[in-house]
Design a protein around this motif. Structure first.
Motif, mmCIF file in Angstrom:
data_model
loop_
_atom_site.group_PDB
_atom_site.id
_atom_site.type_symbol
_atom_site.label_atom_id
_atom_site.label_comp_id
_atom_site.label_asym_id
_atom_site.label_seq_id
_atom_site.Cartn_x
_atom_site.Cartn_y
_atom_site.Cartn_z
ATOM 1 N N ARG A 19 -53.565 58.618 -6.651
ATOM 2 C CA ARG A 19 -53.516 59.886 -6.154
ATOM 3 C C ARG A 19 -53.018 60.947 -7.099
ATOM 4 O O ARG A 19 -53.539 62.088 -7.055
ATOM 5 C CB ARG A 19 -52.948 60.035 -4.564
ATOM 6 C CG ARG A 19 -53.763 59.084 -3.610
ATOM 7 C CD ARG A 19 -52.923 59.203 -2.368
ATOM 8 N NE ARG A 19 -53.373 58.257 -1.368
ATOM 9 C CZ ARG A 19 -52.930 58.255 -0.230
ATOM 10 N NH1 ARG A 19 -51.987 58.690 0.050
ATOM 11 N NH2 ARG A 19 -53.448 57.186 0.832
ATOM 12 N N SER A 48 -57.863 61.549 1.770
ATOM 13 C CA SER A 48 -56.762 60.488 0.853
ATOM 14 C C SER A 48 -55.850 61.625 -0.014
ATOM 15 O O SER A 48 -54.530 61.047 -0.364
ATOM 16 C CB SER A 48 -57.157 59.531 0.353
ATOM 17 O OG SER A 48 -58.026 59.892 -1.063
ATOM 18 N N LEU A 49 -56.268 62.961 -0.080
ATOM 19 C CA LEU A 49 -55.607 63.628 -1.156
ATOM 20 C C LEU A 49 -54.441 64.345 -0.390
ATOM 21 O O LEU A 49 -54.447 64.635 0.718
ATOM 22 C CB LEU A 49 -56.648 64.466 -1.734
ATOM 23 C CG LEU A 49 -57.254 63.801 -2.792
ATOM 24 C CD1 LEU A 49 -58.290 64.706 -3.554
ATOM 25 C CD2 LEU A 49 -56.894 62.841 -3.826
#
Length: 246
Positions: A19, A48-49
């Motif tokens: 990430r 997911s960020l």
């Protein structure tokens, strides 16, 4: 037990590392890749960020895809850590492949504007008019970067007087033929009453002229204005992006 804890820690660190890589990616490149991916995959990656990065990506995606991706994110999904890491790693690889290639930027607004200024006036007008029908926002951006004859009304009287020193009276009469009252009055106001009267007479008695001849004369006057601005002899207020202190 200790081995399981270490494995879980390693997985979390792996996710964090991946990430963090996404934070260093050029947003334009990431958007390019996301546009080519399925809605499901793009939703997994964006969700997911970090929230700020996710919002920025959504903001710049095409509208139809943005809505679908947002809907998937809002619905939520449970996936394994292995699948998440695999998806992120695959996405990162695709982005890095694009970034490793060498690209040359062609065209752009500034280049298009410069080309427009070199076209015949009739072609320039037709091109802008047609562009307004298909992409009005793009047409407006180009119009902001070019100076056309009708923009003379934004010049100050002092600027007009400087331009008049470069133009013959008969040439100006031809350029003003069948233009708007606003443009004509801009010149008349910047001249003496006698000169303005003579110019009006020239326009009245010159008879019909070919439109392309009128357009050519207007282009020559615009060229004079651009040249004077480049030399710093006049300032085109509201046209140049540069700031001036008067």
């Amino acid at each position: 037990m200790e081995k399981q804890t270490n494995e879980k820690t390693d997985k979390n660190e792996n996710q964090t590392d991946i990430r963090s890589e996404f934070r260093r990616i050029d947003p334009k490149t990431l958007i390019e890749v996301l546009e080519a991916e399925s809605v499901h995959t793009a939703a997994i990656v964006i969700a997911s960020l970090e929230k700020s990065q996710a919002a920025s990506l959504l903001e710049n995606l095409k509208e139809d895809k943005r809505v679908k991706i947002f809907a998937e994110i809002a619905q939520g999904e449970r996936i394994s850590e292995e699948l998440l890491n695999l998806t992120l790693s695959d996405m990162l690889t695709k982005v890095q492949e694009i970034e490793s290639k060498h690209y040359v930027t062609l065209g752009g607004l500034d280049f298009a504007s410069q080309i427009t200024e070199l076209l015949q006036l009739s072609t320039e007008r037709q091109l802008i008019k047609k562009l307004e029908e298909t992409d009005d926002d793009l047409a407006e951006e180009i119009k902001k970067r070019i100076f056309v004859f009708e923009d003379i009304v934004i010049l100050s009287d002092r600027e007009i007087q400087r331009v008049l020193r470069e133009i013959e009276s008969n040439e100006l009469a031809k350029a003003l033929k069948d233009t708007t009252d606003e443009v004509q009055e801009k010149f008349f106001r910047s001249m003496s009453k006698k000169a303005a009267g003579m110019l009006k007479e020239d326009m009245e008695f010159m008879g019909p002229i070919r439109e392309k001849d009128r357009d050519q004369m207007q282009m020559e006057i615009v060229s004079i204005i651009r040249r004077l601005e480049e030399k710093g002899e006049i300032v085109i207020s509201g046209y140049s992006d540069e700031a001036y202190i008067v």
